[in-house]
Design a protein around this motif. Sequence first.
Motif, PDB file in Angstrom:
ATOM      1  N   ASP A  14      -3.746  -2.231   9.638  1.00 39.13           N
ATOM      2  CA  ASP A  14      -2.750  -1.178   9.436  1.00 39.13           C
ATOM      3  C   ASP A  14      -1.707  -1.708   8.451  1.00 39.13           C
ATOM      4  O   ASP A  14      -1.774  -2.857   8.007  1.00 39.13           O
ATOM      5  CB  ASP A  14      -2.110  -0.748  10.762  1.00 39.13           C
ATOM      6  CG  ASP A  14      -1.580  -1.932  11.557  1.00 39.13           C
ATOM      7  OD1 ASP A  14      -1.384  -3.015  10.962  1.00 39.13           O
ATOM      8  OD2 ASP A  14      -1.344  -1.787  12.768  1.00 39.13           O
ATOM      9  N   GLU A  15      -0.719  -0.855   8.139  1.00 33.34           N
ATOM     10  CA  GLU A  15       0.261  -1.245   7.131  1.00 33.34           C
ATOM     11  C   GLU A  15       1.053  -2.506   7.480  1.00 33.34           C
ATOM     12  O   GLU A  15       1.208  -3.393   6.632  1.00 33.34           O
ATOM     13  CB  GLU A  15       1.237  -0.086   6.854  1.00 33.34           C
ATOM     14  CG  GLU A  15       0.602   1.134   6.209  1.00 33.34           C
ATOM     15  CD  GLU A  15       0.289   2.208   7.230  1.00 33.34           C
ATOM     16  OE1 GLU A  15      -0.055   1.842   8.382  1.00 33.34           O
ATOM     17  OE2 GLU A  15       0.389   3.392   6.888  1.00 33.34           O
TER      18      GLU A  15
ATOM     19  N   ILE B 219      -0.249  -6.106   6.592  1.00 35.03           N
ATOM     20  CA  ILE B 219      -0.439  -6.554   5.213  1.00 35.03           C
ATOM     21  C   ILE B 219       0.088  -7.968   5.037  1.00 35.03           C
ATOM     22  O   ILE B 219      -0.554  -8.826   4.419  1.00 35.03           O
ATOM     23  CB  ILE B 219       0.283  -5.602   4.240  1.00 35.03           C
ATOM     24  CG1 ILE B 219      -0.377  -4.230   4.262  1.00 35.03           C
ATOM     25  CG2 ILE B 219       0.263  -6.155   2.822  1.00 35.03           C
ATOM     26  CD1 ILE B 219       0.414  -3.185   3.521  1.00 35.03           C
TER      27      ILE B 219
ATOM     28  N   PRO C 268      -1.519   5.917   2.305  1.00 35.83           N
ATOM     29  CA  PRO C 268      -1.376   4.449   2.228  1.00 35.83           C
ATOM     30  C   PRO C 268      -2.556   3.688   2.796  1.00 35.83           C
ATOM     31  O   PRO C 268      -2.926   2.633   2.273  1.00 35.83           O
ATOM     32  CB  PRO C 268      -0.094   4.179   3.034  1.00 35.83           C
ATOM     33  CG  PRO C 268       0.668   5.460   2.966  1.00 35.83           C
ATOM     34  CD  PRO C 268      -0.364   6.539   2.956  1.00 35.83           C
ATOM     35  N   ILE C 269      -3.161   4.215   3.854  1.00 40.87           N
ATOM     36  CA  ILE C 269      -4.297   3.524   4.458  1.00 40.87           C
ATOM     37  C   ILE C 269      -5.476   3.482   3.484  1.00 40.87           C
ATOM     38  O   ILE C 269      -6.156   2.455   3.345  1.00 40.87           O
ATOM     39  CB  ILE C 269      -4.709   4.206   5.775  1.00 40.87           C
ATOM     40  CG1 ILE C 269      -3.655   3.964   6.854  1.00 40.87           C
ATOM     41  CG2 ILE C 269      -6.056   3.684   6.257  1.00 40.87           C
ATOM     42  CD1 ILE C 269      -3.544   2.525   7.298  1.00 40.87           C
TER      43      ILE C 269
ATOM     44  N   ILE D  22      -4.686   0.882   0.948  1.00 42.18           N
ATOM     45  CA  ILE D  22      -4.780  -0.471   1.509  1.00 42.18           C
ATOM     46  C   ILE D  22      -6.227  -0.928   1.589  1.00 42.18           C
ATOM     47  O   ILE D  22      -6.581  -2.030   1.158  1.00 42.18           O
ATOM     48  CB  ILE D  22      -4.126  -0.510   2.907  1.00 42.18           C
ATOM     49  CG1 ILE D  22      -2.599  -0.428   2.792  1.00 42.18           C
ATOM     50  CG2 ILE D  22      -4.520  -1.779   3.659  1.00 42.18           C
ATOM     51  CD1 ILE D  22      -1.904  -0.248   4.111  1.00 42.18           C
TER      52      ILE D  22
ATOM     53  N   SER E  40       6.432  -1.877   9.223  1.00 38.51           N
ATOM     54  CA  SER E  40       6.101  -2.442   7.908  1.00 38.51           C
ATOM     55  C   SER E  40       7.291  -3.190   7.329  1.00 38.51           C
ATOM     56  O   SER E  40       7.162  -4.316   6.840  1.00 38.51           O
ATOM     57  CB  SER E  40       5.664  -1.329   6.951  1.00 38.51           C
ATOM     58  OG  SER E  40       4.499  -0.689   7.421  1.00 38.51           O
TER      59      SER E  40
ATOM     60  N   ASN F  39       6.500  -7.456  13.197  1.00 38.81           N
ATOM     61  CA  ASN F  39       5.973  -6.089  13.316  1.00 38.81           C
ATOM     62  C   ASN F  39       5.814  -5.653  14.773  1.00 38.81           C
ATOM     63  O   ASN F  39       5.983  -4.475  15.100  1.00 38.81           O
ATOM     64  CB  ASN F  39       4.672  -5.918  12.511  1.00 38.81           C
ATOM     65  CG  ASN F  39       3.480  -6.652  13.074  1.00 38.81           C
ATOM     66  OD1 ASN F  39       3.198  -6.631  14.262  1.00 38.81           O
ATOM     67  ND2 ASN F  39       2.726  -7.305  12.200  1.00 38.81           N
TER      68      ASN F  39
ATOM     69  N   ILE G 111       1.345  -2.271  -2.443  1.00 39.48           N
ATOM     70  CA  ILE G 111       1.293  -1.513  -1.194  1.00 39.48           C
ATOM     71  C   ILE G 111       2.692  -1.264  -0.643  1.00 39.48           C
ATOM     72  O   ILE G 111       3.004  -0.166  -0.167  1.00 39.48           O
ATOM     73  CB  ILE G 111       0.428  -2.257  -0.158  1.00 39.48           C
ATOM     74  CG1 ILE G 111      -1.042  -2.204  -0.584  1.00 39.48           C
ATOM     75  CG2 ILE G 111       0.590  -1.646   1.222  1.00 39.48           C
ATOM     76  CD1 ILE G 111      -1.621  -0.808  -0.632  1.00 39.48           C
ATOM     77  N   LEU G 112       3.548  -2.278  -0.709  1.00 36.45           N
ATOM     78  CA  LEU G 112       4.910  -2.090  -0.201  1.00 36.45           C
ATOM     79  C   LEU G 112       5.649  -1.030  -1.015  1.00 36.45           C
ATOM     80  O   LEU G 112       6.411  -0.233  -0.456  1.00 36.45           O
ATOM     81  CB  LEU G 112       5.665  -3.420  -0.237  1.00 36.45           C
ATOM     82  CG  LEU G 112       5.193  -4.460   0.771  1.00 36.45           C
ATOM     83  CD1 LEU G 112       5.904  -5.786   0.544  1.00 36.45           C
ATOM     84  CD2 LEU G 112       5.436  -3.974   2.189  1.00 36.45           C
TER      85      LEU G 112
ATOM     86  N   LEU H 119       4.317   2.240   0.227  1.00 35.23           N
ATOM     87  CA  LEU H 119       4.752   2.543   1.590  1.00 35.23           C
ATOM     88  C   LEU H 119       6.225   2.948   1.656  1.00 35.23           C
ATOM     89  O   LEU H 119       6.591   3.904   2.344  1.00 35.23           O
ATOM     90  CB  LEU H 119       4.533   1.326   2.493  1.00 35.23           C
ATOM     91  CG  LEU H 119       3.107   1.024   2.952  1.00 35.23           C
ATOM     92  CD1 LEU H 119       3.086  -0.282   3.716  1.00 35.23           C
ATOM     93  CD2 LEU H 119       2.585   2.149   3.817  1.00 35.23           C
TER      94      LEU H 119
END
Length: 502
Positions: free
Chosen positions: A89-90, A93, A208-209, A212, A274, A309, A439-440, A443
């Motif tokens: 998942d996010e 990462i 986003p998934i 990723i 995240s 997280n 990705i960040l 997100l």
Amino acid sequence: MDMLSALAQGFAVAITPTNLALALFGCFVGTLIGALPGLGPVNGVAILIPLAFSLGLEPTSALIMLSCIYYGCMYGGRISSIMLNIPGDEPAIMTTLDGYPMAQAGKASEALAISAVASFVGATFATIGLTLFAPLLAKAAIYFGPADYFALYVMAFATIGGITSVNPFKTLLAAFIGLMIATVGLDPATGTARYTLGSFHLYDGFDPIVAIVGLFAISEVLVYLERVHEGEAKMVPLGRALPRFKDMMAGGWANFRGSVIGFVCGILPGAGASLGAFMSYIAEQRWSAKDGKFGQGDPRGIAAPEAGNNAASGGALIPMLTLGVPGSGTTAVMLALLISLNIQPGPLLFDRQPELVWGLIAALYLANVALLIMNIPMIGLFTRMLSMPQWVLMPFVVMVSFLGVYSIGHSTFDLFVMVGFGVMGYILRMLGISLVPVILGLLLGADMENNLRRALSISNGDFQILFSSPIALALYAITATMLGLAFLLAFRARRRNPAAAG
């Protein structure tokens, strides 16, 4: 004393056979869902909400089951991150940065053990915080306005250059690429389509998934194929099947530092796990910069984001329960469940339905212990994944990636998007540009833009509102300091070793 008696009553609710069985079921299923790339806690909880209704569960039992699924997903997300370099998942990462290098070095069991202990510490810290400080912290969180959130995201992006060992300019470039991708879709204020190329599929932007899985999983397969072509592919050393106790404790104080930072991020509505994982990693890297080898398999680089997280996921329950404001996407789904059961979360929930609140808190304590007990013996099973030949493992990665992405929206368009991101990820990796900042940016970009628009809407377009809050000014000061230090250190490193600077 009232709190202790209320918690004791909560344990009486949690240890009833039905609730205990639901908690254990949620922990096990959540771990499996979290380990599958593409699902994650939001989808895991959403998928199993119909089960709560079909079983006719009481509100307390339903919330206990879904919360344990939530916690289990946060535990499980680390598994594929460490073993396959594919974030479950996010928030997972950040775990790939040091977890995957440890697995490649034959220390997969140690990495999994460190992450399990860190997850336990972070989640337990958050549950204790939920017990002691829920009303107080919820009141503090409401002082964060849109301008303050915007300043928080500015700080996140300004410090993003420190998360990898590559050139900070390349890292910032990657973050800007992520921000650009985040602008694809309908404008949140006017509804105008932006950069959609006339495709209705892009009106909601990129999932986003999907991004990723494409950037990490598909690009990893492409990199492997290149190594095979050049004759460089080799088996990963398997290492120990089960870790030693001292290996499990290798995260050290990074567990607690990450827990504190993640918990604070969790109680801020909208910040989520995240950001908690990212800020925890950044802070630990700064703290341990002198003797750490972050990005190369440093145990603290696993412990900090995992603790962060999981602490953030527990902290996100605070604004949901005390203010009725979801602290994350998963708690938004849980909030919808409560409202559908005619339960209104808010300041009066603790007084009106104490058995629900305290039963949930007690169940989370039990879930943390159960998840740790479940995950440690399963490490040997997970590490055997690396004993598979690469020509078997890589097709398995592709299969899981396609199934996971297709299960999200049952859209073949998402599969093409995933492959496109995979090719882009492969190109960026060949150029020495880190994928994590991309990705960040994707997100956090949408939330950053939304808070900027809200702030400007409140001030009728006056940009001074961004600098009118003491909280925002403090965040900007921290940002300027950290950014200045990052570039100063990069400049010194370039002068000492010009060849490594590029």
